[in-house]
Design an enzyme around this catalytic site. Sequence first.
Site, short mmCIF file in Angstrom:
data_model
loop_
_atom_site.label_atom_id
_atom_site.label_comp_id
_atom_site.label_asym_id
_atom_site.label_seq_id
_atom_site.Cartn_x
_atom_site.Cartn_y
_atom_site.Cartn_z
N SER A 185 11.64 -1.16 4.79
CA SER A 185 11.02 -0.68 3.56
C SER A 185 11.71 -0.76 2.19
O SER A 185 12.27 -1.81 1.84
CB SER A 185 10.50 0.73 3.99
OG SER A 185 9.57 1.24 3.07
N GLU A 316 1.15 -2.17 9.33
CA GLU A 316 2.14 -1.64 8.63
C GLU A 316 1.35 -0.20 7.66
O GLU A 316 1.83 0.63 7.72
CB GLU A 316 2.65 -2.42 7.15
CG GLU A 316 3.64 -3.55 7.73
CD GLU A 316 5.01 -3.30 7.80
OE1 GLU A 316 5.20 -2.16 7.73
OE2 GLU A 316 5.93 -4.05 7.91
N HIS A 410 4.19 0.82 9.85
CA HIS A 410 5.40 0.88 9.17
C HIS A 410 6.35 2.00 9.70
O HIS A 410 6.16 2.84 9.97
CB HIS A 410 4.98 1.55 7.78
CG HIS A 410 6.04 1.09 6.75
ND1 HIS A 410 6.59 0.07 6.24
CD2 HIS A 410 6.88 2.22 5.90
CE1 HIS A 410 7.32 0.33 5.29
NE2 HIS A 410 7.78 1.55 5.21
#
Length: 491
Positions: A185, A316, A410
Amino acid sequence: MDVTVDIAQGRLRGQRTGAATTFLGIPYAEAPFGSLRFAAPSSPPSWSGVRDAVSLGATAPKIGYRPPTSEILTEPVVPGQDCLNLNVWTPDVAETGLPVFVWIHGGAFVNGSNAVPIYDGSAFARDGIVAVAINYRLGADGFARVEGAPANRGLLDQVAALEWVRENIAAFGGDPARVTIAGESAGAMSVGTLLSMPRADGLFHRAVLQSGAGHHVISEATATKVAAALAEAVGVAPTVDGLGSVSVDRLVDAQRELGDRITAEAPTGAWGELAFNMMPFEPYIDGDVVPDLPYRRIVEGAGSSVDILIGTTSEEFAFFLVPAGVTEYIDSARVRLVLAAYGVDVDAAVDAYRAQFPDATPGELFIALMTDWFFRIPALRVVESREGRAFVYEFTWRSSLFDGRLGACHALEIPFVFDVLDKPETARITGANPPQKVADEMHRAWVDFVRDGSPGWVQYGSDRSVMMFGEQSGVVDDPRPSTREVWAGVR
């Protein structure tokens, strides 16, 4: 068992547990407060005698997660000012020439730390890797455009940590000429930016980008606008003296409030480019620390000698929508509106996504297209800029949470990469009984890449080969080509 090691700053005491010797909370720069607030990271402090490195160091000030995100992610807070610290896990301090894995945490540049339990590097040490996890300044202290302060201080912190690794990692058995940086991320976005930064040149030799690439910076004009709004909210000038006069806690509160304001106002166009990523304190293009959009620098050849492993999870964006119950409120009109904003052929895009996901609700289609725009396509653009000279993966295993709707979301792959499925914090995102087989496969691939430069499958190339990690892991050539082609010429 206690273990001591000598580094340039002094002697450290760590602990041997199982297959790893651990040194925690080692400062790589002075505490960035008082006269050093909003300054570039200092030289690392020294000490006399033996310094204990057996407990986690302070975490950087951060806004914290709110429910429901706080119920999924573990976000420890360790008090103290010495937040510019790092942790080291080594197979044995008596070893020499071991490869090094440096982890840069995520958290949208306003959260996260090296104290998160699933960032435990013991499994890497078990498998012959010296693992390092770093902290860096977050939010306004790390990334706001403050007049009179160096730009992108959080990135300068990351560079300072890598310089510390270069100077000291041999004392832990590591080879400073075999350093892999990795992140997820905002951590992966940091890695993409470091690839493009002249100041980071030569500090690492391989890079792993998990759910982040080279597009996530903002313009200096946007950063100036954000800093002005923040300063106005606390009644000071957007300068070192002005913002430096505001307590850390008050400034953190103001950042949280400003984030809420931007979220509410962004759809009106009031915040320009922030409507597309909603990260007001991410790095900005300052012409020096960050010379240009990282992706453009990579296209021009920056970081071209660095081996790359890059990828995403399959769904995600479910992480950002499903727990909050947003998906059921998304209709077909919203899907079309967002596609139009991204500059693609709306009818062709809707047809492609509907053909790929024939039974999907509008909310599920929205997850798919947002996953592609925000994560998958930027990752592929980096690979394409290198003419396929990179290894690409996709994590497909789906969490059981929210009746399975959280999917391959995610951050889900992180505990598999670190091989920490036995930690209780893991179940907060995986659900019960995640498959150890997938962790074995994924962790081994990362170890092999760090050690040898190949995770065990072919580079992307003309076949667009992607390793799919899931219940049945294997290489697939050009997965979902029709939805990939929707974004031709975009991003």
